[in-house]
Design an enzyme around this catalytic site. Structure first.
Site, PDB file in Angstrom:
ATOM      1  CB  THR B  48      74.480   1.201  -2.274  1.00  0.00           C
ATOM      2  OG1 THR B  48      73.920   0.812  -3.260  1.00  0.00           O
ATOM      3  CG2 THR B  48      73.565   1.269  -1.084  1.00  0.00           C
ATOM      4  CE1 TYR B 111      60.000  -4.873  -9.454  1.00  0.00           C
ATOM      5  CE2 TYR B 111      59.423  -6.483 -11.224  1.00  0.00           C
ATOM      6  CZ  TYR B 111      59.096  -5.606 -10.528  1.00  0.00           C
ATOM      7  OH  TYR B 111      58.158  -6.159 -10.111  1.00  0.00           O
ATOM      8  CE1 TYR B 141      77.501  -1.628  -4.899  1.00  0.00           C
ATOM      9  CE2 TYR B 141      76.543   0.386  -6.176  1.00  0.00           C
ATOM     10  CZ  TYR B 141      76.961  -0.450  -6.027  1.00  0.00           C
ATOM     11  OH  TYR B 141      76.519   0.159  -3.280  1.00  0.00           O
ATOM     12  CE  LYS B 171      80.794  -0.389  -3.557  1.00  0.00           C
ATOM     13  NZ  LYS B 171      79.878   1.023  -2.822  1.00  0.00           N
TER      14      LYS B 171
END
Lengths: 296, 296
Positions: B48, B111, B141, B171
């Site tokens: 990110t 999405y 993630y 994470k």
């Protein structure tokens, strides 16, 4: 008065996949042909309903090429080309133009949330600058419940002022008729297309341009009839009957997961079992859901 | 007791871009080298903070190849490879493995929102089945504020049970220490990595594995010191001082848009103006913000 573009009934086409979950070109082409034969003005392929973001850029290009190669007129196609990566959106848009497809439906880059209006404007502006093709026509795609990136009015205004003739339409899938009506009132000349089938009729009465919708995979004929005759006093009863069927079909398909429901119903109608499959993270309905949907 | 993997301080590296907004390979390689020299155990590139989703798959591959070609050991790299399209996630993951990089950080397909746990499981499972490489190690993630697709505990449990040895880490960027602690308590052997710099220290005390964080672009040395010495009673004061600098740096970088702030501060520190640029929809700080950040 400038003609609205695009205008009419556009089906957000479902995408059939093979057992290996690859796009099934032949079945897709047949579906597009049927939609046009049933009265759709065009096919909005590779959108949310079409699971576009579950396919790679190469798979997206392959699907569009197959449809054009099959002889479907490029000016009846509205492919989705907006993805999170700027360069990939540019590449998909250029590819569409290379096939003679000039009007695309463009999601905002949808990974980062809470982006500024300047940032959202810059994202669309950079695409237009890089594509650099005067034929390009963009339908903005407002679907905040899925993209989580709404397209605010000031961004629309700035894009239209900066790039006259490019940002000609908006697909509003937020499901709020008042928002669509406000778009029509605020932006004369902007083609506002309903993203929900039952809202096309009231939107047309408010000056809207038509629809890009999911249930039209099943009820294209009724939508086309409503679009063509909604202002015809002699056909009020027929329009009302068609609208009632549209509402019923939409309600039925929304009881469980919508895309899976539409695929199941299309599989049943066409006898093509390939329509049952979806690409993860979407899945087919489970047996209990399928039974309940069929019984409905 | 199974060793946690990955374990240590990993920088969610910023990605510099050229004037044309293309990835700047040379500047990026230099940044990765500096991070490792400052004490990072590895570099979590293309996440990110690295604006990965704003780059095409080709651009992502090019960046990873440049870093490996520069001689940085593949086992110190944790590239992000999770994108919305199944086949693209598979291709990016295979590409990493082809370079000798075996551990990847994988977003869920982001999405579609509100996907089922079965659907999310199927998405990850299909990637593992298609990649079909026993070397593969996946760090899940969890960053619901950005992906809008959280990774629920039952999905983690099912993935770990179905593919032993593959899903070795997570994470957790949700910013909630209690959630990280619950992950540690629920999944013995799972490497839980804090996504927020100030939370690495308390997470380590709870049995966590380290961090993958953004502010480490600026304070890698302090994070490495805290990681190595947090349990050393003789260094309590030094650890507390380093932790205070980490908290201060994080607070400073979070006053305005975080990625833009980190890039500005890195540009100032390195004298490399290329760090100022971001790819839309993200933008550099405006002048007033930049002035305020520098004055802070």
């Amino acid at each position: 008065m400038i003609a609205l573009h695009p205008r009419g009934v556009f089906c957000a086409a479902l995408t059939p996949v093979t057992e290996a979950l690859a796009p099934d070109h032949a079945l897709f082409v047949a579906h597009c042909r049927r939609l046009l034969a049933e009265g759709c003005d065009g096919v909005a392929l590779l959108g949310t309903t079409g699971e576009a973001n579950s396919f790679s850029s190469d798979e997206r290009r392959g699907l569009l090429e197959a449809v054009v190669a099959a002889g479907i007129a490029p000016d009846r196609l509205l492919p989705g080309t907006g993805v999170p990566a700027l360069t990939e959106t540019v590449a998909l848009t250029r590819h569409a133009l290379s096939l003679g497809v000039t009007t695309v439906v463009m999601l905002p880059p949808f990974y980062y949330k809470g982006v500024t209006e300047d940032g959202l404007f810059a994202a669309y502006a950079e695409v237009v600058e890089r594509v650099a093709d005067p034929r390009l026509r963009i339908v903005l795609y407002h679907i905040p419940q899925m993209s989580a990136v709404p397209i605010p009015f000031p961004v629309i205004a700035r894009l239209r002022a900066t790039y006259p003739g490019i940002f000609t339409g908006i697909k509003d899938s937020a499901g709020d008729l008042a928002h669509m009506e406000e778009l029509v009132a605020t932006f004369p000349g902007l083609a506002v297309l309903a993203g929900a089938d039952p809202l096309m009729l009231p939107l047309l009465k408010a000056g809207g341009a038509g629809c890009i919708t999911a249930t039209s995979n099943l009820v294209a004929g009724d939508l086309a009839f409503v679009f063509r005759h909604h202002a015809d006093a002699a056909l009020t009863a027929e329009v009302e009957a068609a609208q009632a069927r549209i509402v019923a079909a939409r309600d039925r398909a929304s009881r469980f997961a919508q895309i899976a429901s539409l695929k199941l119903l299309l599989a049943d109608r066409t006898g093509q079992p390939g329509w049952h499959r979806l690409r993860p993270p979407l899945l087919p309905l489970n047996q209990a859901e399928a039974d309940a949907l069929r019984a409905a």
